[in-house]
Design an enzyme around this catalytic site. Sequence first.
Site, mmCIF file in Angstrom:
data_model
loop_
_atom_site.group_PDB
_atom_site.id
_atom_site.type_symbol
_atom_site.label_atom_id
_atom_site.label_comp_id
_atom_site.label_asym_id
_atom_site.label_seq_id
_atom_site.Cartn_x
_atom_site.Cartn_y
_atom_site.Cartn_z
ATOM 1 N N ASP A 144 45.384 40.442 30.553
ATOM 2 C CA ASP A 144 45.320 39.818 31.867
ATOM 3 C C ASP A 144 45.672 40.933 32.861
ATOM 4 O O ASP A 144 46.237 41.962 32.476
ATOM 5 C CB ASP A 144 46.347 38.673 31.917
ATOM 6 C CG ASP A 144 46.474 38.085 33.299
ATOM 7 O OD1 ASP A 144 45.436 37.819 33.925
ATOM 8 O OD2 ASP A 144 47.622 37.889 33.753
ATOM 9 N N GLY A 156 46.701 32.592 36.959
ATOM 10 C CA GLY A 156 45.611 32.569 35.985
ATOM 11 C C GLY A 156 44.462 31.658 36.388
ATOM 12 O O GLY A 156 43.436 31.612 35.720
ATOM 13 N N ILE A 157 44.650 30.922 37.481
ATOM 14 C CA ILE A 157 43.663 29.925 37.911
ATOM 15 C C ILE A 157 42.738 30.547 38.968
ATOM 16 O O ILE A 157 43.189 31.274 39.847
ATOM 17 C CB ILE A 157 44.407 28.690 38.496
ATOM 18 C CG1 ILE A 157 45.430 28.147 37.492
ATOM 19 C CG2 ILE A 157 43.442 27.604 38.934
ATOM 20 C CD1 ILE A 157 44.873 27.727 36.152
ATOM 21 N N ARG A 160 40.129 31.310 42.119
ATOM 22 C CA ARG A 160 40.349 31.160 43.563
ATOM 23 C C ARG A 160 40.047 29.733 44.029
ATOM 24 O O ARG A 160 40.867 29.098 44.694
ATOM 25 C CB ARG A 160 39.461 32.164 44.305
ATOM 26 C CG ARG A 160 39.833 32.383 45.742
ATOM 27 C CD ARG A 160 38.918 33.415 46.379
ATOM 28 N NE ARG A 160 38.856 34.654 45.618
ATOM 29 C CZ ARG A 160 37.927 35.594 45.781
ATOM 30 N NH1 ARG A 160 36.980 35.445 46.686
ATOM 31 N NH2 ARG A 160 37.946 36.689 45.038
ATOM 32 N N ALA A 184 40.969 36.331 35.724
ATOM 33 C CA ALA A 184 40.196 35.391 36.543
ATOM 34 C C ALA A 184 39.854 36.005 37.896
ATOM 35 O O ALA A 184 39.082 35.439 38.657
ATOM 36 C CB ALA A 184 41.005 34.118 36.753
ATOM 37 N N SER A 185 40.418 37.185 38.183
ATOM 38 C CA SER A 185 40.260 37.753 39.527
ATOM 39 C C SER A 185 38.956 38.514 39.712
ATOM 40 O O SER A 185 38.633 39.432 38.962
ATOM 41 C CB SER A 185 41.419 38.697 39.834
ATOM 42 O OG SER A 185 41.192 39.315 41.091
ATOM 43 N N ASN A 212 38.662 40.421 42.086
ATOM 44 C CA ASN A 212 39.117 41.692 42.661
ATOM 45 C C ASN A 212 39.572 42.686 41.591
ATOM 46 O O ASN A 212 40.048 43.772 41.933
ATOM 47 C CB ASN A 212 40.274 41.437 43.626
ATOM 48 C CG ASN A 212 39.846 40.647 44.859
ATOM 49 O OD1 ASN A 212 39.006 41.124 45.624
ATOM 50 N ND2 ASN A 212 40.374 39.453 45.028
HETATM 51 C C1 BG6 Z 1 44.270 35.442 38.564
HETATM 52 C C2 BG6 Z 1 45.526 35.115 39.345
HETATM 53 O O1 BG6 Z 1 44.459 36.623 37.872
HETATM 54 O O2 BG6 Z 1 43.166 35.585 39.438
HETATM 55 C C3 BG6 Z 1 45.297 33.892 40.204
HETATM 56 O O3 BG6 Z 1 46.602 34.890 38.448
HETATM 57 C C4 BG6 Z 1 44.077 34.099 41.086
HETATM 58 O O4 BG6 Z 1 46.442 33.665 40.988
HETATM 59 C C5 BG6 Z 1 42.861 34.429 40.220
HETATM 60 O O5 BG6 Z 1 43.784 32.930 41.852
HETATM 61 C C6 BG6 Z 1 41.601 34.701 41.039
HETATM 62 O O6 BG6 Z 1 41.779 35.862 41.788
HETATM 63 P P1 BG6 Z 1 40.806 36.365 42.937
HETATM 64 O O7 BG6 Z 1 41.277 37.774 43.201
HETATM 65 O O8 BG6 Z 1 39.405 36.335 42.401
HETATM 66 O O9 BG6 Z 1 40.976 35.448 44.090
HETATM 67 MG MG MG Z 2 48.536 36.841 35.238
#
Ligand code: BG6
Ligand code: MG
Length: 216
Positions: free
Chosen positions: A8, A45-46, A48, A116-117, A119
């Site tokens: 992660d 982990g959830i 956006r 899940a990001s 970014n």
């Molecule tokens: C996860 C985070 O890694 O990524 C979450 O724990 C976040 O809090 C999710 O909402 C989505 O991230 P992003 O950068 O695409 O908004």
């Molecule tokens: Mg995490």
Amino acid sequence: MKKGFVFDLDGVITDTAKFHYLAWKDLADELGISIDLKFNEQLKGISRMDSLERILAYGNQADKYTEAEKEELATKKNTHYVELLQDLTPDDLLPGVKAFLDEANEKNIPCAIASASKNAPFILEKLAVREAFAAIVDPATLTKGKPDPEIFIRAAEAINITPAEAVGFEDAQAGLDGIKAAGMYAVGVYSGEELHGADVIVHELTDLSIDELLQK
Ligand code: BG6
Ligand code: MG
């Protein structure tokens, strides 16, 4: 015998969870919804959009906005979040991460990111560790988010190992549940909240020996 590592990102590689919280809290305040750190735990982990839905539901505003308006709200949060990321440097890697990745790379143990990001690639560039990962799963291509095991199974596939041959690293309960559902050995990275179901819990990656993990 384990053959690869699946990480992660937020809360394991770097502490971006605090920036997610700041950006969500700002947006929630604007919407007249008061969130605190305890509530924030369930956003870890959830995705956006799912995070936004949870915040709206928490504020009894689940049906208040159209899909287009929700997209705008999520974009607003992300713009703020990305601003907060601008000053990230390699100094923001969590303790032990750089040494762990260097040793894994030296030993030719493939590493993948299951975050899940959206970014993630940007953050890894900022931290100067993008090259340490042989694969980054694109969360936009997933049908289900954590705690579903899909992202972890896809990460193992991307580095050509089976889930049973992988060690997964997570700081959030939803992620740990996904790692276990995928059939991986699970390392829980403790960030202040109780974690259930991990095979081992550590405070930082310095607490781990790569050679021992590979024997699991
Ligand atoms: C996860 C985070 O890694 O990524 C979450 O724990 C976040 O809090 C999710 O909402 C989505 O991230 P992003 O950068 O695409 O908004
Ligand atoms: Mg995490």
